[in-house]
Design an enzyme around this catalytic site. Structure first.
Site, mmCIF file in Angstrom:
data_model
loop_
_atom_site.group_PDB
_atom_site.id
_atom_site.type_symbol
_atom_site.label_atom_id
_atom_site.label_comp_id
_atom_site.label_asym_id
_atom_site.label_seq_id
_atom_site.Cartn_x
_atom_site.Cartn_y
_atom_site.Cartn_z
ATOM 1 N N ASN A 219 5.610 -2.969 0.231
ATOM 2 C CA ASN A 219 6.349 -1.572 -0.644
ATOM 3 C C ASN A 219 7.001 -1.628 -1.731
ATOM 4 O OD1 ASN A 219 5.725 -0.101 2.159
ATOM 5 N ND2 ASN A 219 7.066 -1.714 3.211
ATOM 6 N N LYS B 89 -1.970 1.241 9.202
ATOM 7 C CA LYS B 89 -0.906 2.117 9.340
ATOM 8 C C LYS B 89 -1.502 3.656 9.185
ATOM 9 C CE LYS B 89 2.867 -0.200 7.380
ATOM 10 N NZ LYS B 89 4.127 -0.079 6.279
ATOM 11 N N HIS C 2 0.923 10.183 -4.400
ATOM 12 C CA HIS C 2 1.575 8.955 -4.029
ATOM 13 C C HIS C 2 1.762 7.780 -5.214
ATOM 14 C CE1 HIS C 2 3.294 5.843 -1.353
ATOM 15 N NE2 HIS C 2 2.211 4.932 -1.637
ATOM 16 N N HIS D 188 9.280 7.266 -2.610
ATOM 17 C CA HIS D 188 9.389 7.777 -1.423
ATOM 18 C C HIS D 188 10.263 8.942 -1.659
ATOM 19 C CE1 HIS D 188 7.166 5.450 2.102
ATOM 20 N NE2 HIS D 188 6.264 6.043 1.078
ATOM 21 N N GLU E 47 4.736 -5.739 10.250
ATOM 22 C CA GLU E 47 5.648 -5.365 9.146
ATOM 23 C C GLU E 47 7.001 -6.167 9.870
ATOM 24 O OE1 GLU E 47 5.308 -2.084 7.009
ATOM 25 O OE2 GLU E 47 7.452 -2.517 6.104
ATOM 26 N N GLU F 120 -1.599 1.433 -7.510
ATOM 27 C CA GLU F 120 -1.572 0.614 -6.164
ATOM 28 C C GLU F 120 -2.120 -0.579 -6.443
ATOM 29 O OE1 GLU F 120 0.061 0.610 -2.395
ATOM 30 O OE2 GLU F 120 -0.160 2.302 -3.315
ATOM 31 N N ARG G 205 4.776 -8.633 5.039
ATOM 32 C CA ARG G 205 4.183 -7.207 4.701
ATOM 33 C C ARG G 205 5.051 -6.371 4.131
ATOM 34 N NH1 ARG G 205 0.503 -3.895 8.801
ATOM 35 N NH2 ARG G 205 0.226 -2.065 7.411
ATOM 36 N N HIS H 27 8.252 1.438 -3.436
ATOM 37 C CA HIS H 27 7.864 2.640 -2.385
ATOM 38 C C HIS H 27 9.174 3.184 -1.904
ATOM 39 C CE1 HIS H 27 3.821 1.267 -2.198
ATOM 40 N NE2 HIS H 27 3.604 1.910 -1.275
ATOM 41 N N LYS I 28 -4.398 -7.649 0.297
ATOM 42 C CA LYS I 28 -3.606 -6.921 1.545
ATOM 43 C C LYS I 28 -3.975 -7.549 2.815
ATOM 44 C CE LYS I 28 -2.108 -2.444 3.206
ATOM 45 N NZ LYS I 28 -2.233 -1.122 2.995
ATOM 46 N N ARG J 115 -5.122 8.558 24.450
ATOM 47 C CA ARG J 115 -4.281 7.369 24.273
ATOM 48 C C ARG J 115 -5.130 6.260 23.629
ATOM 49 N NH1 ARG J 115 -2.975 8.316 29.666
ATOM 50 N NH2 ARG J 115 -1.127 9.659 29.890
#
Lengths: 361, 361
Positions: B244, B142, B264, B251, B236, B184, B240, B247, B226, B120
């Protein structure tokens, strides 16, 4: 008849509703901001209760889907966890969805970890349908899965929006599982509440017989005890470790026998007897205290010995438990009946003897 | 030459060291409270850099083990994640251990999710070895894995103790991956910093040629941008989401082609061109602005069109993206060059046209 208990975790504060025949739709409504609800349950609970929840949710205008996993601790693994993700994505669920766990501790742990991980976290509601999960997994936010090399090795802390503990659902619970739940309830008494132990000693027969009002009281007192500890120590840096009384021994039993052979409550009952025995050998509690511990477990129809596990295997499994800090085993022991403490200072031979004293011949 | 940037997240505040030939042992030492360190890397990076880190850690008196995964986005799945858990448990690692990610974004995401979930949550250190991961995955926390039905569908927010971005490690990076990282970097300029775009337009040739000093400056400015956004909006909920840009389109391209076919950075370059095209159709930016966007990507050796994907498939994959709220697609578009915004108000036919305009014939 309904009692409400709040688990105080700041902005993640949530209520536990404890009672009989709870009105699901009315109680759930304020805690369900999202349209999509995935009910995660198992093939034992689904035929008994899934439709009730599907109907209540649809009555509230929700889109529901139900993911039915095979029943049993041996399915608390990464493959079955992935079945929940498969269902969520197949049904087109997005990050604004809710996962509702309908079942015992295994379902709560897996659905909770899925809710923590799906889209990096979605809403979570818990409907524990076993006595054990009502007192144990409904407070604390521990979720996760097992690994072949250890129990609960992979998981997350995830707090639910709300918990429903409905005693009426315990009518369908096998007696062996009711007893396993009582093991966890007795644990709260042993680790921190002598008055509760006295109450349990007076009421244990009614509890074993399934008296709903007594069960609700026992669940309320156990959850209140756990909620207070968790609110003080959410991530288990201190006091919360006391909740693991009997667990390091118990996990070794469960791991050796294979998850699901013994119920968790059965394993920790024996684990608590071993912890009491070691505490007695260290001069902390008396032999009569150990007998008192054994007696309440026996009246609750719980085992006080485990199968004859080779001692080296037993120790090896104990050292895989999470309560190991930098290689040394930390145990929860009893200063007195009703007062537990954590320590890594004990004689390894005494610990071995406490184990050997409670193996079946 | 070294710059230090702090990501301000209260008690989870951490530094990013950006430079060349960083002194690992000295810099790491204050951030490594635990004895056990698991290096997670891949079969491309391991032969180049694993020994350097193993030696540095052993020099600090740490117990190390190295888990080598197959290289590639297509291995960012639950099976390979489980290989990390297998390694941790096989080596007897407990909850007081550290997971060190040595590799690109895939390794950072998987090792980070493993660190978030093992017991955990254990400590986490990131050593991004690609330009893309230096600017992208080293800030923001993330982590996660892909699912056959969608990218990054399963994961956690996990902040590292420390990040090392060493430009000297980019010498071994294929040129195609250097360009993907530049995509990016250009994104930060387009979404919020026109001055940075002007700097990039002046320095793009040196960046493509691998000039370490210019690269360090570009990484620092991108990470600073960032870090500021993430500190304001860790989970987010608002600003934030601007990160994206490109994106949701990107994606869809990656999902349709199969993860790993396109990098990517390549997919989001085309995605940003599509977002710019749609912004132009909506009268927000000029046709010259769209050309300016295409031109910087072309100079960075990036694609500005993608293979001829059937439009219905493209839209279907877009709707599986996480930026979908209650069934409606939210897009990041450009108010002007250097200023992005989020919206779910756009003409679906204009969006289709923006896609169709940038498919190969």
């Amino acid at each position: 008849m309904m009692q409400t208990l709040y688990v105080e975790l700041g902005e993640r504060r949530y209520p536990i509703y404890i009672g009989s025949q709870l009105d699901i739709a009315t109680l759930l409504s304020p805690y369900l901001p999202n349209k999509q609800v995935m009910i995660v349950t198992n093939d034992t609970v689904a035929p008994l209760y899934a439709k009730t929840y599907e109907d209540a949710l649809q009555h509230l205008g929700k889109t529901t889907a139900t993911c039915i996993l095979p029943d049993g601790e041996r399915y608390k693994n990464i493959e079955c966890l992935n079945l929940i993700f498969d269902a969520l994505l197949r049904e087109g669920f997005n990050r604004d969805c809710t996962v509702l766990a309908l079942g015992g501790g295994v379902i709560g742990d897996m659905a909770g970890f899925a809710a923590a991980s799906f889209q990096r976290g979605v809403d979570f509601i818990q409907v524990p349908t076993t006595l054990l999960s009502q007192v144990d997994s409904s407070v604390g936010g521990k979720t996760g899965i097992n690994h072949p090399l250890g129990k609960n090795m992979i998981g997350a802390f995830k707090q639910p929006n709300i918990v429903f503990a409905d005693m009426a659902q315990l009518k369908t619970l096998p007696l062996r599982e009711l007893s396993a739940g009582l093991a966890e309830i007795i644990k709260y008494a042993l680790l921190g509440d002598i008055d509760f132990l006295i109450w349990l000693e007076s009421n244990i027969d009614e509890l074993v017989a399934g008296d709903e009002e007594k069960l609700a009281e026992a669940v309320y007192r156990s959850c209140a005890h756990k909620a207070r500890i968790v609110a003080n120590d959410e991530k288990e840096h201190g006091e919360r470790a006391l909740l693991n009384l009997g667990h390091t021994f118990g996990h070794a039993i469960e791991s050796y026998l294979g998850y699901g052979t013994w119920l968790h409550g059965e394993a920790i009952a024996v684990g608590m007897v071993m912890a009491a025995d070691l505490s007695c050998q260290m001069g902390l509690i008396s032999a009569e205290d150990v007998e008192r511990v054994k007696h309440i477990f026996q009246r609750a129809k719980l085992p006080i010995r485990c199968p004859n596990i080779p001692i080296d295997d037993f120790l090896n499994y104990m050292s895989h438990d999470k309560k190991v800090l930098n290689g040394s085993i930390r145990l929860i022991l009893l200063k007195s009946i009703g007062e537990a403490f954590i320590t890594n200072r004990f004689d390894i031979n005494m610990m071995k003897q406490a184990i050997l004293n409670h193996l079946e011949q």
